[in-house]
Design a protein around this motif. Structure first.
Motif, PDB file in Angstrom:
ATOM      1  N   GLU A 164      71.039 -39.536  60.719  1.00 44.92           N
ATOM      2  CA  GLU A 164      70.121 -38.420  60.654  1.00 44.92           C
ATOM      3  C   GLU A 164      68.746 -38.879  61.108  1.00 44.92           C
ATOM      4  O   GLU A 164      68.442 -40.080  61.151  1.00 44.92           O
ATOM      5  CB  GLU A 164      70.068 -37.811  59.264  1.00 44.92           C
ATOM      6  CG  GLU A 164      69.586 -38.737  58.164  1.00 44.92           C
ATOM      7  CD  GLU A 164      69.616 -38.035  56.811  1.00 44.92           C
ATOM      8  OE1 GLU A 164      68.564 -37.495  56.423  1.00 44.92           O
ATOM      9  OE2 GLU A 164      70.696 -38.032  56.176  1.00 44.92           O
ATOM     10  N   THR A 183      76.234 -32.673  65.548  1.00 42.87           N
ATOM     11  CA  THR A 183      74.844 -33.066  65.298  1.00 42.87           C
ATOM     12  C   THR A 183      74.029 -31.785  65.290  1.00 42.87           C
ATOM     13  O   THR A 183      73.991 -31.059  66.292  1.00 42.87           O
ATOM     14  CB  THR A 183      74.334 -34.022  66.385  1.00 42.87           C
ATOM     15  OG1 THR A 183      75.158 -35.193  66.390  1.00 42.87           O
ATOM     16  CG2 THR A 183      72.883 -34.416  66.145  1.00 42.87           C
ATOM     17  N   LEU A 190      68.652 -29.817  56.300  1.00 39.68           N
ATOM     18  CA  LEU A 190      68.447 -30.305  57.661  1.00 39.68           C
ATOM     19  C   LEU A 190      66.964 -30.618  57.834  1.00 39.68           C
ATOM     20  O   LEU A 190      66.107 -29.775  57.582  1.00 39.68           O
ATOM     21  CB  LEU A 190      68.879 -29.251  58.688  1.00 39.68           C
ATOM     22  CG  LEU A 190      70.375 -28.944  58.738  1.00 39.68           C
ATOM     23  CD1 LEU A 190      70.639 -27.757  59.650  1.00 39.68           C
ATOM     24  CD2 LEU A 190      71.157 -30.161  59.216  1.00 39.68           C
ATOM     25  N   ASP A 194      79.232 -36.524  55.617  1.00 43.07           N
ATOM     26  CA  ASP A 194      77.829 -36.527  56.034  1.00 43.07           C
ATOM     27  C   ASP A 194      77.351 -37.956  56.274  1.00 43.07           C
ATOM     28  O   ASP A 194      78.123 -38.925  56.176  1.00 43.07           O
ATOM     29  CB  ASP A 194      76.959 -35.800  55.016  1.00 43.07           C
ATOM     30  CG  ASP A 194      76.834 -36.510  53.681  1.00 43.07           C
ATOM     31  OD1 ASP A 194      77.273 -37.677  53.572  1.00 43.07           O
ATOM     32  OD2 ASP A 194      76.290 -35.898  52.742  1.00 43.07           O
ATOM     33  N   SER A 195      76.049 -38.106  56.555  1.00 44.90           N
ATOM     34  CA  SER A 195      75.500 -39.404  56.943  1.00 44.90           C
ATOM     35  C   SER A 195      75.485 -40.404  55.796  1.00 44.90           C
ATOM     36  O   SER A 195      75.328 -41.603  56.011  1.00 44.90           O
ATOM     37  CB  SER A 195      74.088 -39.228  57.486  1.00 44.90           C
ATOM     38  OG  SER A 195      73.257 -38.618  56.509  1.00 44.90           O
ATOM     39  N   TRP A 211      67.583 -33.849  62.769  1.00 44.68           N
ATOM     40  CA  TRP A 211      68.991 -33.507  62.712  1.00 44.68           C
ATOM     41  C   TRP A 211      69.738 -34.338  61.671  1.00 44.68           C
ATOM     42  O   TRP A 211      69.269 -35.365  61.202  1.00 44.68           O
ATOM     43  CB  TRP A 211      69.645 -33.714  64.084  1.00 44.68           C
ATOM     44  CG  TRP A 211      69.764 -35.151  64.522  1.00 44.68           C
ATOM     45  CD1 TRP A 211      70.672 -36.075  64.089  1.00 44.68           C
ATOM     46  CD2 TRP A 211      68.942 -35.827  65.469  1.00 44.68           C
ATOM     47  NE1 TRP A 211      70.483 -37.279  64.715  1.00 44.68           N
ATOM     48  CE2 TRP A 211      69.416 -37.153  65.566  1.00 44.68           C
ATOM     49  CE3 TRP A 211      67.865 -35.441  66.262  1.00 44.68           C
ATOM     50  CZ2 TRP A 211      68.843 -38.105  66.419  1.00 44.68           C
ATOM     51  CZ3 TRP A 211      67.284 -36.381  67.114  1.00 44.68           C
ATOM     52  CH2 TRP A 211      67.763 -37.687  67.190  1.00 44.68           C
ATOM     53  N   LYS A 212      70.911 -33.834  61.355  1.00 44.86           N
ATOM     54  CA  LYS A 212      71.921 -34.587  60.640  1.00 44.86           C
ATOM     55  C   LYS A 212      73.210 -34.512  61.444  1.00 44.86           C
ATOM     56  O   LYS A 212      73.486 -33.488  62.078  1.00 44.86           O
ATOM     57  CB  LYS A 212      72.154 -34.014  59.240  1.00 44.86           C
ATOM     58  CG  LYS A 212      71.057 -34.312  58.233  1.00 44.86           C
ATOM     59  CD  LYS A 212      71.457 -33.815  56.849  1.00 44.86           C
ATOM     60  CE  LYS A 212      70.410 -34.154  55.808  1.00 44.86           C
ATOM     61  NZ  LYS A 212      70.798 -33.696  54.446  1.00 44.86           N
ATOM     62  N   SER A 213      73.989 -35.594  61.390  1.00 49.61           N
ATOM     63  CA  SER A 213      75.296 -35.607  62.047  1.00 49.61           C
ATOM     64  C   SER A 213      76.398 -35.666  60.993  1.00 49.61           C
ATOM     65  O   SER A 213      76.236 -36.276  59.936  1.00 49.61           O
ATOM     66  CB  SER A 213      75.420 -36.805  62.988  1.00 49.61           C
ATOM     67  OG  SER A 213      74.590 -36.640  64.111  1.00 49.61           O
ATOM     68  N   SER A 222      64.407 -37.367  61.468  1.00 52.97           N
ATOM     69  CA  SER A 222      63.360 -36.343  61.380  1.00 52.97           C
ATOM     70  C   SER A 222      62.189 -36.779  62.228  1.00 52.97           C
ATOM     71  O   SER A 222      61.753 -37.933  62.163  1.00 52.97           O
ATOM     72  CB  SER A 222      62.908 -36.137  59.933  1.00 52.97           C
ATOM     73  OG  SER A 222      61.852 -35.183  59.893  1.00 52.97           O
ATOM     74  N   ASN A 235      77.728 -41.472  61.965  1.00 52.22           N
ATOM     75  CA  ASN A 235      76.926 -40.680  61.034  1.00 52.22           C
ATOM     76  C   ASN A 235      75.481 -41.160  61.037  1.00 52.22           C
ATOM     77  O   ASN A 235      75.213 -42.334  60.820  1.00 52.22           O
ATOM     78  CB  ASN A 235      77.449 -40.827  59.606  1.00 52.22           C
ATOM     79  CG  ASN A 235      78.928 -40.620  59.527  1.00 52.22           C
ATOM     80  OD1 ASN A 235      79.676 -41.033  60.385  1.00 52.22           O
ATOM     81  ND2 ASN A 235      79.361 -39.983  58.455  1.00 52.22           N
TER      82      ASN A 235
END
Length: 1024
Positions: free
Chosen positions: A875, A499, A563, A525-526, A568-570, A877, A873
């Motif tokens: 994300e 993450t 990003l 990715d997500s 975040w992004k996981s 903001s 997965n």
């Protein structure tokens, strides 16, 4: 938000800016109102009792506080504060100042309510006054402005919460740092301070200022902010010590006043004569009828009454001489009372000399340039940067998740550890080894406690979405040994998630590298997309770093695109049988080769850098490693000064580290590298990738050899064909920029006995050289010393071992070890080239982008996953929209009650970029995803006073700048230091700074001009 809750918030805000309300039986007569009156027609001598308490140096913080480890130093801060309070209570005329909030707070929380009430009364009556008020007295060379602001804010917060208005400092007190930065002056001005007083300046500058009666001036801290950054600045006469013969401490050997005329030891007349003779010399330096005399030293006043008894007598007996025609009138005073007296005397008839440069480098004698500490202890300098990175991540996630006050203890641990790290014997590397170990231990503990917060915040924020439910036992772990390619989570699990949290206010791309044991991996990715990856081998010189405990032979590389800002992004990473393939290795030993990616090309010849091409721009650049041997002497006189923790003094010419280099080329789809082995203690990777517009120089240095009795000091040097005309540019605490000219000082005619060390400057963020509009810039990942000793060259010191002490107090050699070997450090330089006036993507825009992304790097959290987990997965903001490139939310952190502290920063300085340096408007309304801002009230930089209530003393500058012993009006300067003065003034007038209080009744639009930081306390509504 319900009405009752809003009233509670307003109550907390009142405490935030007014402190604890006074009781009915308490009076408030602090600040300038509490000053003893001066006497007209006399020279008023302001006697200032003080102690200077290093937050770690020869002893650890706790050892200094409790008074243990007396074999290193007899110092106990708890006894100082105990006895000072008792002595002040005995006589209402006495005064005392205290500076280091870290120590005061440690003492305060353990006091009985009776003692606290007594202290509050002393503070409210101005007899105990807090000066500066930061958590520590920070260094000004190796510190970054992010961390300076944080440590000042935290110290001021504690004083404000406890004492309100009377605990609010008005004066900066930087008496012991080894040189002074322009940005620090700007910070003090933005904190709302009226003045700053300094202790150490270069011995030649001091001599010049003493002769010309210019120890006081107006210092302009920022070109961008202009006169609003002006601050009155004074140089103390005796650094910060008492006059010779007048130290009345139990640590001193000076005789006390003996005023029994029947005693054969009677000495009053002689003591008074000596003191008046001292004043006769001191008054020749200053131009007003007020002079400040410091009465204190390091850790003095452990028996405060021994001081105050004698100071009472000093004041009485010197003042009695007025009957015989003496012109001196002594009073107990403080720095703020002194500054106010100078202001009152000169407000209508004096314009002060204007200073626009800084006080670096600092030299105390012809062979003692304090430029070695710019690099000393490079590992802990890097650790501090990592600590700041994670502190901002921790504060942001705390605020975004609105965790509540129960988690504040975990956050405060890192706040306070980072505050201590800014001390001028911490980040500087000028402390004893066991103290450096203690600093690192506290910082590590602070990071671990903040990980509790980041984990709780990510889980809470993730579970607010409809389609993601994360178990509360899920872990989000940091791998702090990624710098040596070691991480147990990526190595020991065949499936795990990363993450990646982005603390910047705009989206970024990040090249992710994690050590792995397998040879093939998939990254999802997500959106369930499979990412392009690369497996790249780990060089032997990295695998052999002492202390590395990893079986990983390679790293997995992928790019995390876009990003989200404050989010975040996981990604799910799984070992597979048909994914990535290891990048091919091409061995070349003599041919000219290049590594190419996107618009960036690096040419090498026989393994050494030859040329850099970025887009359409090309520059021949050579990069090498060299070293100086450190001078060895017994320090008995100037000429025998050793190179040491403080002092850089090379012995002889620079030495090439190697004549040839062994190298290997690694070509890849995402990353390409040139791996260089120069000798047994210097290795490097020159790296380019597909997303960045800079070349990374990733070096591994150490263990350094010990050349007999001499240490060595390793530098890297970038050599180009630019005609830089003896000129280079360095940052000032990572914010503004100053022009440097070799063998030159703007204020006085320089006589240089150490031409190498005397041209070294602190590099906190970057150093550059130019020819016309073209620039070569090198950015650093930690504070270092640097220079341009020849035209076209940039030199940076990376690592140093000094086998002898330089006799400035630390008392031991600088010879760090780790894992029973000499210290090995790994770090990076980031090199870019370009034109400054380009309307899009100027080199200034590029370097600002690099500096931001490396200072506030995206932080990687690791989560082990069971093999059947496919729901991880996601994300997030924290912002509803990305902010412009020239704006950063510098600070978002929990504050008092339900409020947050918010700082907005315009990251470009005036004239730095044709477009991005222009003013910009930030709309606060609906900016954050999880809550709405109800009100935003502007404060001074430290968050401890409403901006509308701050009224600084206005010391007028005459717009004359000292230059080589002469003065030139700014409008007609012969010096090119000021050639843009009038243009800058026109722009500053055109874009006047907005200082209005913003509240819920307007549209919450905030205007930022170049270089500006605006601070707000915001209240929110977080209900659905």
């Amino acid at each position: 938000m319900k009405g009752a809750q809003f009233l509670v918030i307003l109550g907390y805000l009142a405490i935030a800016t007014s402190g604890v309300p006074l009781k009915d039986d308490e009076s408030k007569n602090c600040g300038y109102q509490s000053c003893h009156p001066v006497k007209e027609g006399f020279v008023n001598v302001h006697i200032v009792p003080h102690t200077h308490d290093d937050v770690g140096w020869l002893k650890t913080v706790d050892q200094y506080y409790y008074g243990s480890n007396t074999q290193n130093q007899n110092a106990g801060v708890q006894y100082i504060l105990d006895t000072v309070v008792d002595s002040l209570h005995k006589d209402k005329n006495r005064k005392f100042i205290y500076v280091e909030t870290a120590f005061f707070w440690k003492w305060w929380i353990n006091q009985h309510d009776i003692v606290k009430a007594r202290v509050r009364k002393l503070v409210n009556n101005g007899r105990l006054e807090f000066i500066s008020g930061g958590w520590s007295m920070n260094d000004e060379a190796a510190t970054h402005y992010h961390s300076i602001i944080d440590q000042m804010t935290w110290g001021l917060r504690k004083l404000n919460d406890t004492f309100g208005e009377c605990g609010r400092p008005k004066i900066g007190w930087q008496i012991d740092p080894f040189g002074h930065s322009r940005e620090m002056a700007n910070i003090f001005a933005e904190l709302g301070f009226d003045a700053v007083l300094l202790g150490r300046i270069d011995y030649q500058e001091k001599e010049y200022r003493w002769k010309t009666q210019t120890p006081e001036m107006v210092w302009r801290g920022s070109d961008s902010l202009g006169k609003s950054s002006d601050i009155f600045t004074g140089i103390l006469y005796n650094t910060y010590g008492p006059p010779p013969g007048f130290c009345f401490d139990i640590l001193c050997n000076d005789d006390p006043f003996i005023d029994d005329k029947k005693s054969f030891e009677y000495n009053v007349d002689q003591k008074v004569d000596d003191f008046i003779a001292y004043l006769d010399n001191a008054t020749k330096v200053y131009t007003t009828n007020n002079i400040l005399i410091t009465m204190g030293e390091d850790f003095t006043y452990q028996d405060a009454e021994s001081w105050f008894i004698n100071l009472d007598k000093l004041i009485t007996y010197v003042n009695q001489r007025q009957e015989n025609g003496s012109k001196y009138h002594l009073i107990y005073s403080t720095p703020s009372c002194y500054v106010q007296s100078v202001y009152n005397e000169t407000v209508n008839n004096t314009k002060w000399l204007l200073k626009e440069d800084d006080f670096f480098p600092y030299a105390s004698d012809p062979h003692a340039f304090w430029t070695g500490y710019f690099t000393s202890r490079p590992a802990i300098k890097r650790f501090e940067r990592i600590g700041n990175n994670f502190l901002q991540v921790c504060k942001q996630l705390y605020a975004l998740a609105d965790l509540g006050p129960e988690d504040s203890v975990d956050l405060n641990a890192l706040r306070e550890a980072m505050g201590v790290m800014q001390h001028h014997d911490a980040i500087t590397g000028t402390e004893k080894q066991h103290v450096a170990n203690d600093y690192a231990r506290h910082l590590q503990q602070g990071i671990e406690e903040c990980e509790i917060i980041t984990q709780a915040a990510i889980i809470k924020l993730s579970n607010q979405t409809d389609n993601i439910k994360i178990n509360e036992n899920t872990t989000f772990n940091s791998c702090q040994l990624l710098n040596i390619s070691q991480c147990s989570y990526s190595e020991n699990y065949k499936k795990f998630a990363v993450t990646i949290y982005n603390p910047l206010s705009r989206s970024v791309d990040k090249l992710v590298r994690v050590p792995v044991l397998g040879n093939s991996y998939s990254v999802i990715d997500s959106k369930n997309n499979s990412l392009e990856t690369q497996i790249i081998s780990i060089p032997d010189f990295v695998k052999n770093i002492p202390g590395r405990n990893s079986k990983a032979e390679q790293e997995l590389v992928f790019i995390a695109n876009d990003l989200p800002a404050f989010g975040w992004k996981s990604y799910i990473i799984s070992e597979t049988s048909n994914g990535s393939r290891k990048a091919p290795i091409v061995q070349k030993q003599s041919d000219t080769v290049n590594i190419k990616d996107a618009s960036l090309i690096v040419d090498v010849d026989t393994g050494l850098l030859k040329n850099i091409i970025i887009g359409e721009i090309s520059l021949p650049v050579n990069q090498t490693f060299q070293y100086y041997e450190g001078f060895v002497g017994d320090n008995s006189k100037f000429e025998k000064r050793s190179s040491g923790a403080y002092i850089f003094r090379p012995d002889g010419p620079i030495v090439n580290a190697a004549e040839t280099v062994n190298y290997t080329i690694v070509q890849g789809n995402l990353v390409s590298e040139i791996r260089q082995q120069f000798n047994e203690f210097i290795s490097q990777i020159i790296r380019v990738n597909s997303i960045d517009n800079f070349v990374e120089f990733d070096w591994v240095i150490g263990p350094l050899p010990q050349n007999g009795t001499k240490g060595i000091e390793v530098v890297t040097k970038f050599t180009s064909n630019l005609k830089s005309d003896s000129t280079f540019y360095t940052d000032t605490n990572g914010k503004g920029e100053l022009k440097r000219v070799r063998d030159f000082r703007p204020t006085w005619n320089l006589n240089l006995s150490e031409p190498i060390a005397g041209n070294y400057y602190p590099i906190t963020s970057q150093i550059s050289i130019r020819e016309d509009d073209f620039e070569l810039a090198v950015l650093v990942d930690r504070a270092q010393g640097g220079s341009s000793l020849k035209d076209g060259e940039i030199e940076l010191m990376i690592h140093r071992v000094c086998l002898h002490d330089d006799a400035f107090g630390v008392g031991e050699a600088l010879n760090e070890t780790a894992f029973d070997k000499g210290l090995v450090v790994r770090g990076s330089h980031y090199v870019t080239i370009g034109n400054r006036s380009t309307t899009s993507d100027s080199v200034s825009a590029t370097t600002r982008d690099i500096a931001q992304r490396k200072l506030l790097d995206a932080w990687i959290f690791f989560t082990p996953l069971p093999s059947d987990d496919t729901q991880f997965n996601f994300e997030f903001s924290g912002l509803t929209r990305t902010l412009p490139r020239n704006v950063q939310i510098l600070t978002l952190e929990p504050w008092i009650g339900f409020s947050f502290l918010l700082r907005l920063e315009h990251v470009f300085e005036i004239n730095e970029d044709p477009t991005l340096a222009q003013p910009v408007v930030v709309q606060l309304e609906d900016l954050f995803v999880n809550y709405k801002i109800l009100s935003a009230q502007e404060t001074t930089l430290g968050g401890n006073q409403w901006l509308k209530d701050n009224h600084r003393l206005n010391f007028e500058a005459n717009d004359i700048v000292g230059h080589q012993g002469h003065y030139y009006y700014s409008g007609n300067l012969l010096s090119d230091f000021e050639e843009n003065f009038n243009d800058l003034e026109m722009q500053r007038q055109q874009f006047k700074r907005q200082t209005t209080v913003v509240n819920a009744d307007n549209d919450l639009n905030i205007t930022l001009t170049s270089g500006q930081i605006r601070t707000f306390i915001i209240t929110i509504n977080n209900e659905p």
